[in-house]
Design a protein around this motif. Structure first.
Motif, PDB file in Angstrom:
ATOM      1  N   GLY A  41     -11.331   9.660  39.511  1.00 26.15           N
ATOM      2  CA  GLY A  41     -11.164  10.630  38.445  1.00 26.15           C
ATOM      3  C   GLY A  41     -12.272  10.537  37.417  1.00 26.15           C
ATOM      4  N   VAL A  42     -12.011  11.082  36.261  1.00 23.64           N
ATOM      5  CA  VAL A  42     -12.979  11.101  35.169  1.00 23.64           C
ATOM      6  C   VAL A  42     -12.472  10.176  34.074  1.00 23.64           C
ATOM      7  CG1 VAL A  42     -14.124  12.557  33.462  1.00 23.64           C
ATOM      8  CG2 VAL A  42     -13.601  13.481  35.718  1.00 23.64           C
ATOM      9  N   ARG A  43     -13.339   9.272  33.637  1.00 24.68           N
ATOM     10  CA  ARG A  43     -12.968   8.322  32.584  1.00 24.68           C
ATOM     11  C   ARG A  43     -13.877   8.570  31.394  1.00 24.68           C
ATOM     12  NH1 ARG A  43     -10.222   3.815  31.580  1.00 24.68           N
ATOM     13  NH2 ARG A  43      -9.419   3.745  33.681  1.00 24.68           N
ATOM     14  N   GLU A  44     -13.250   8.785  30.236  1.00 20.24           N
ATOM     15  CA  GLU A  44     -14.019   8.938  29.002  1.00 20.24           C
ATOM     16  C   GLU A  44     -13.806   7.690  28.162  1.00 20.24           C
ATOM     17  OE1 GLU A  44     -12.568  12.557  27.306  1.00 20.24           O
ATOM     18  OE2 GLU A  44     -10.584  11.745  26.946  1.00 20.24           O
ATOM     19  N   THR A  45     -14.893   7.198  27.586  1.00 20.27           N
ATOM     20  CA  THR A  45     -14.847   5.984  26.782  1.00 20.27           C
ATOM     21  C   THR A  45     -15.565   6.235  25.472  1.00 20.27           C
ATOM     22  OG1 THR A  45     -14.893   4.633  28.790  1.00 20.27           O
ATOM     23  CG2 THR A  45     -15.423   3.527  26.725  1.00 20.27           C
ATOM     24  N   VAL A  46     -14.933   5.887  24.373  1.00 19.39           N
ATOM     25  CA  VAL A  46     -15.562   5.960  23.051  1.00 19.39           C
ATOM     26  C   VAL A  46     -15.442   4.584  22.415  1.00 19.39           C
ATOM     27  CG1 VAL A  46     -15.192   8.428  22.667  1.00 19.39           C
ATOM     28  CG2 VAL A  46     -13.436   6.816  21.987  1.00 19.39           C
ATOM     29  N   GLY A  47     -16.443   4.221  21.643  1.00 23.49           N
ATOM     30  CA  GLY A  47     -16.413   2.908  21.039  1.00 23.49           C
ATOM     31  C   GLY A  47     -17.276   2.817  19.807  1.00 23.49           C
ATOM     32  N   LEU A  48     -17.190   1.680  19.160  1.00 24.87           N
ATOM     33  CA  LEU A  48     -18.005   1.394  17.990  1.00 24.87           C
ATOM     34  C   LEU A  48     -19.097   0.417  18.413  1.00 24.87           C
ATOM     35  CD1 LEU A  48     -15.149   0.892  15.383  1.00 24.87           C
ATOM     36  CD2 LEU A  48     -16.665   2.856  15.616  1.00 24.87           C
ATOM     37  N   PRO A  49     -20.335   0.891  18.597  1.00 26.26           N
ATOM     38  CA  PRO A  49     -21.403   0.015  19.064  1.00 26.26           C
ATOM     39  C   PRO A  49     -21.568  -1.218  18.176  1.00 26.26           C
ATOM     40  CG  PRO A  49     -22.117   2.293  19.103  1.00 26.26           C
ATOM     41  CD  PRO A  49     -20.789   2.261  18.392  1.00 26.26           C
ATOM     42  N   GLY A  50     -21.743  -2.344  18.823  1.00 29.76           N
ATOM     43  CA  GLY A  50     -21.958  -3.591  18.103  1.00 29.76           C
ATOM     44  C   GLY A  50     -20.695  -4.331  17.711  1.00 29.76           C
ATOM     45  N   THR A  51     -19.526  -3.697  17.884  1.00 29.84           N
ATOM     46  CA  THR A  51     -18.274  -4.341  17.477  1.00 29.84           C
ATOM     47  C   THR A  51     -17.474  -4.873  18.656  1.00 29.84           C
ATOM     48  OG1 THR A  51     -16.968  -2.318  17.614  1.00 29.84           O
ATOM     49  CG2 THR A  51     -18.063  -2.786  15.507  1.00 29.84           C
ATOM     50  N   GLY A  52     -17.715  -4.335  19.847  1.00 26.78           N
ATOM     51  CA  GLY A  52     -16.913  -4.710  21.002  1.00 26.78           C
ATOM     52  C   GLY A  52     -15.613  -3.923  21.083  1.00 26.78           C
ATOM     53  N   LEU A  53     -15.362  -3.005  20.136  1.00 25.65           N
ATOM     54  CA  LEU A  53     -14.146  -2.195  20.127  1.00 25.65           C
ATOM     55  C   LEU A  53     -14.393  -0.879  20.854  1.00 25.65           C
ATOM     56  CD1 LEU A  53     -13.071  -2.654  16.415  1.00 25.65           C
ATOM     57  CD2 LEU A  53     -12.091  -3.768  18.417  1.00 25.65           C
ATOM     58  N   SER A  54     -13.513  -0.532  21.778  1.00 23.38           N
ATOM     59  CA  SER A  54     -13.639   0.744  22.475  1.00 23.38           C
ATOM     60  C   SER A  54     -12.277   1.205  22.966  1.00 23.38           C
ATOM     61  CB  SER A  54     -14.604   0.624  23.654  1.00 23.38           C
ATOM     62  OG  SER A  54     -14.092  -0.248  24.628  1.00 23.38           O
ATOM     63  N   TYR A  55     -12.215   2.479  23.323  1.00 19.84           N
ATOM     64  CA  TYR A  55     -11.006   3.069  23.880  1.00 19.84           C
ATOM     65  C   TYR A  55     -11.418   3.852  25.118  1.00 19.84           C
ATOM     66  CZ  TYR A  55      -7.036   6.154  24.587  1.00 19.84           C
ATOM     67  OH  TYR A  55      -5.986   6.825  25.148  1.00 19.84           O
ATOM     68  N   SER A  56     -10.704   3.664  26.215  1.00 19.43           N
ATOM     69  CA  SER A  56     -11.025   4.335  27.459  1.00 19.43           C
ATOM     70  C   SER A  56      -9.790   5.065  27.965  1.00 19.43           C
ATOM     71  CB  SER A  56     -11.494   3.295  28.475  1.00 19.43           C
ATOM     72  OG  SER A  56     -11.953   3.931  29.634  1.00 19.43           O
ATOM     73  N   HIS A  57     -10.007   6.257  28.506  1.00 22.75           N
ATOM     74  CA  HIS A  57      -8.898   7.092  28.965  1.00 22.75           C
ATOM     75  C   HIS A  57      -9.315   7.786  30.251  1.00 22.75           C
ATOM     76  CE1 HIS A  57      -5.570   9.920  28.878  1.00 22.75           C
ATOM     77  NE2 HIS A  57      -6.430  10.901  28.985  1.00 22.75           N
ATOM     78  N   THR A  58      -8.459   7.744  31.287  1.00 24.52           N
ATOM     79  CA  THR A  58      -8.741   8.415  32.545  1.00 24.52           C
ATOM     80  C   THR A  58      -8.124   9.804  32.531  1.00 24.52           C
ATOM     81  OG1 THR A  58      -8.757   6.318  33.730  1.00 24.52           O
ATOM     82  CG2 THR A  58      -8.483   8.298  35.050  1.00 24.52           C
ATOM     83  N   ILE A  59      -8.919  10.778  32.897  1.00 28.23           N
ATOM     84  CA  ILE A  59      -8.432  12.155  33.034  1.00 28.23           C
ATOM     85  C   ILE A  59      -8.725  12.600  34.459  1.00 28.23           C
ATOM     86  CG2 ILE A  59      -8.676  12.755  30.610  1.00 28.23           C
ATOM     87  CD1 ILE A  59     -11.327  14.021  31.197  1.00 28.23           C
ATOM     88  N   GLY A  60      -8.128  13.680  34.901  1.00 30.51           N
ATOM     89  CA  GLY A  60      -8.390  14.152  36.257  1.00 30.51           C
ATOM     90  C   GLY A  60      -7.499  13.463  37.268  1.00 30.51           C
ATOM     91  N   ALA A  61      -8.067  13.055  38.404  1.00 34.88           N
ATOM     92  CA  ALA A  61      -7.307  12.517  39.538  1.00 34.88           C
ATOM     93  C   ALA A  61      -6.505  11.282  39.165  1.00 34.88           C
ATOM     94  CB  ALA A  61      -8.246  12.187  40.689  1.00 34.88           C
ATOM     95  N   LEU A  87     -10.645   6.540  18.097  1.00 30.20           N
ATOM     96  CA  LEU A  87     -11.899   6.031  17.559  1.00 30.20           C
ATOM     97  C   LEU A  87     -11.884   6.046  16.035  1.00 30.20           C
ATOM     98  CD1 LEU A  87     -14.783   5.022  17.906  1.00 30.20           C
ATOM     99  CD2 LEU A  87     -15.519   7.387  18.028  1.00 30.20           C
ATOM    100  N   LEU A  88     -11.377   7.119  15.455  1.00 34.60           N
ATOM    101  CA  LEU A  88     -11.284   7.185  13.992  1.00 34.60           C
ATOM    102  C   LEU A  88     -10.353   6.096  13.460  1.00 34.60           C
ATOM    103  CD1 LEU A  88     -11.153  11.046  13.437  1.00 34.60           C
ATOM    104  CD2 LEU A  88     -13.079   9.510  13.060  1.00 34.60           C
ATOM    105  N   GLY A  89      -9.272   5.839  14.189  1.00 38.84           N
ATOM    106  CA  GLY A  89      -8.374   4.747  13.801  1.00 38.84           C
ATOM    107  C   GLY A  89      -9.067   3.395  13.876  1.00 38.84           C
TER     108      GLY A  89
END
Length: 106
Positions: A41-61, A87-89
Protein backbone atom coordinates in the motif's frame (compact mmCIF):
# COMPACT_ATOMS: atom_id res chain seq x y z
CA UNK A 1 20.90 -13.76 12.23
CA UNK A 2 19.35 -13.55 8.76
CA UNK A 3 20.86 -12.09 5.64
CA UNK A 4 19.37 -8.72 4.68
CA UNK A 5 19.61 -6.74 1.45
CA UNK A 6 18.54 -3.12 1.01
CA UNK A 7 19.49 -0.62 -1.66
CA UNK A 8 18.23 2.93 -2.19
CA UNK A 9 18.69 4.54 -5.62
CA UNK A 10 18.15 8.27 -6.10
CA UNK A 11 16.23 9.08 -9.29
CA UNK A 12 15.88 12.82 -8.67
CA UNK A 13 15.93 15.16 -5.69
CA UNK A 14 13.42 13.69 -3.24
CA UNK A 15 12.58 10.64 -5.42
CA UNK A 16 14.06 7.22 -4.61
CA UNK A 17 13.61 3.59 -5.63
CA UNK A 18 14.09 1.22 -2.68
CA UNK A 19 15.14 -2.36 -3.42
CA UNK A 20 15.20 -5.30 -1.00
CA UNK A 21 14.87 -9.09 -0.94
CA UNK A 22 11.12 -8.76 -0.44
CA UNK A 23 10.48 -6.32 -3.29
CA UNK A 24 10.76 -2.70 -4.36
CA UNK A 25 9.04 0.57 -3.55
CA UNK A 26 9.11 4.22 -4.55
CA UNK A 27 9.69 7.03 -2.02
CA UNK A 28 8.81 10.65 -2.71
CA UNK A 29 9.65 13.45 -0.30
CA UNK A 30 12.40 14.35 2.07
CA UNK A 31 13.09 15.29 5.66
CA UNK A 32 9.83 15.99 7.41
CA UNK A 33 7.37 14.33 5.00
CA UNK A 34 7.63 11.22 2.81
CA UNK A 35 5.21 9.07 0.82
CA UNK A 36 6.26 5.47 0.12
CA UNK A 37 4.44 3.41 -2.52
CA UNK A 38 4.99 -0.35 -2.33
CA UNK A 39 3.27 -3.71 -2.51
CA UNK A 40 1.70 -3.27 0.95
CA UNK A 41 0.00 0.00 0.00
CA UNK A 42 0.90 3.64 0.41
CA UNK A 43 2.58 4.82 3.61
CA UNK A 44 2.79 8.50 4.50
CA UNK A 45 5.23 9.62 7.16
CA UNK A 46 5.60 13.06 8.73
CA UNK A 47 8.13 13.97 11.35
CA UNK A 48 10.17 16.61 13.08
CA UNK A 49 13.69 16.46 11.61
CA UNK A 50 16.42 16.16 14.21
CA UNK A 51 14.09 15.05 17.01
CA UNK A 52 13.48 11.40 16.16
CA UNK A 53 9.70 12.04 16.43
CA UNK A 54 7.52 10.92 13.53
CA UNK A 55 4.08 9.60 12.67
CA UNK A 56 3.45 7.01 9.96
CA UNK A 57 0.12 5.95 8.49
CA UNK A 58 -0.68 3.32 5.84
CA UNK A 59 -3.33 4.16 3.27
CA UNK A 60 -4.50 2.12 0.29
CA UNK A 61 -4.09 -1.68 0.25
CA UNK A 62 -2.78 -1.86 3.81
CA UNK A 63 -5.97 -0.23 5.06
CA UNK A 64 -8.27 -3.21 4.49
CA UNK A 65 -8.86 -6.29 6.62
CA UNK A 66 -8.06 -9.70 5.14
CA UNK A 67 -11.32 -11.43 4.21
CA UNK A 68 -12.44 -14.51 2.31
CA UNK A 69 -12.39 -14.29 -1.49
CA UNK A 70 -15.57 -12.73 -2.85
CA UNK A 71 -16.52 -11.10 0.46
CA UNK A 72 -17.08 -7.34 0.37
CA UNK A 73 -14.02 -5.36 1.43
CA UNK A 74 -14.54 -3.31 4.58
CA UNK A 75 -12.08 -0.72 5.85
CA UNK A 76 -10.63 -1.19 9.33
CA UNK A 77 -12.19 0.80 12.11
CA UNK A 78 -10.22 3.92 13.01
CA UNK A 79 -8.09 3.85 9.85
CA UNK A 80 -8.69 7.52 8.95
CA UNK A 81 -5.38 8.84 10.37
CA UNK A 82 -4.67 12.55 10.46
CA UNK A 83 -0.90 12.90 10.09
CA UNK A 84 -0.92 16.71 9.84
CA UNK A 85 -2.85 17.06 13.11
CA UNK A 86 -0.56 14.51 14.72
CA UNK A 87 2.51 16.40 13.51
CA UNK A 88 1.11 19.64 14.93
CA UNK A 89 0.49 17.83 18.21
CA UNK A 90 4.09 16.59 18.21
CA UNK A 91 5.33 20.13 17.55
CA UNK A 92 3.26 21.45 20.45
CA UNK A 93 4.58 18.67 22.69
CA UNK A 94 8.19 19.47 21.78
CA UNK A 95 7.62 23.18 22.47
CA UNK A 96 6.04 22.47 25.86
CA UNK A 97 8.75 19.99 26.88
CA UNK A 98 11.52 22.35 25.71
CA UNK A 99 10.00 25.22 27.67
CA UNK A 100 9.60 23.04 30.75
CA UNK A 101 13.20 21.81 30.62
CA UNK A 102 14.44 25.34 30.00
CA UNK A 103 12.50 26.63 33.03
CA UNK A 104 13.96 23.88 35.23
CA UNK A 105 17.54 24.63 34.20
CA UNK A 106 17.36 28.38 34.84
Amino acid sequence: MGLRFRRRIRLAKGVYVNLSKSGSSLSIGGHGATVNIGKHGVRETVGLPGTGLSYSHTIGAGQYQGQAAGAPVQPRQGSGGRPLLTLLGLVALVIVVTGFVSALTH
